[in-house]
Design an enzyme around this catalytic site. Structure first.
Site, PDB file in Angstrom:
ATOM      1  N   CYS A  11     -79.387  26.967  25.903  1.00  0.00           N
ATOM      2  CA  CYS A  11     -79.197  25.721  26.194  1.00  0.00           C
ATOM      3  C   CYS A  11     -78.550  24.917  24.443  1.00  0.00           C
ATOM      4  O   CYS A  11     -79.261  24.787  23.776  1.00  0.00           O
ATOM      5  CB  CYS A  11     -80.227  24.691  26.857  1.00  0.00           C
ATOM      6  SG  CYS A  11     -79.440  23.206  27.069  1.00  0.00           S
ATOM      7  N   PRO A  12     -77.052  24.372  25.235  1.00  0.00           N
ATOM      8  CA  PRO A  12     -76.645  24.827  25.869  1.00  0.00           C
ATOM      9  C   PRO A  12     -75.837  25.791  26.545  1.00  0.00           C
ATOM     10  O   PRO A  12     -74.751  25.403  28.323  1.00  0.00           O
ATOM     11  CB  PRO A  12     -75.520  23.257  26.212  1.00  0.00           C
ATOM     12  CG  PRO A  12     -75.363  23.715  24.636  1.00  0.00           C
ATOM     13  CD  PRO A  12     -76.490  23.670  24.276  1.00  0.00           C
TER      14      PRO A  12
END
Length: 72
Positions: A11-12
């Site tokens: 993430c992201p």
């Protein structure tokens, strides 16, 4: 159909790369995204909804999450 392999990214990055890939698709095209980041289960559906595209299917096979997305 386009396949986007984002396994191993954290993430992201899966959501950002999915969003970028969706911008390159024509309306009606389908992309399948595979990733291993558990947060993608939240981030990618949110990204798809925010863009106005359609999450047709999502699933899990072991550590791999898959999303089938249609460009609107």
């Amino acid at each position: 159909m386009t396949m986007l392999d984002l396994r191993g990214l954290k993430c992201p990055l899966p959501a950002l790369r999915t969003r970028k890939a969706l911008t390159r698709l024509a309306v009606g095209e389908v992309i399948t995204v595979a990733c291993t980041d558990p947060l993608a289960a939240i981030d990618i559906p949110h990204c798809v909804a925010e863009a106005g595209d359609l999450l047709e299917e999502s699933g899990r096979d072991g550590d791999t999450l898959t999303f089938r997305i249609r460009k609107r």
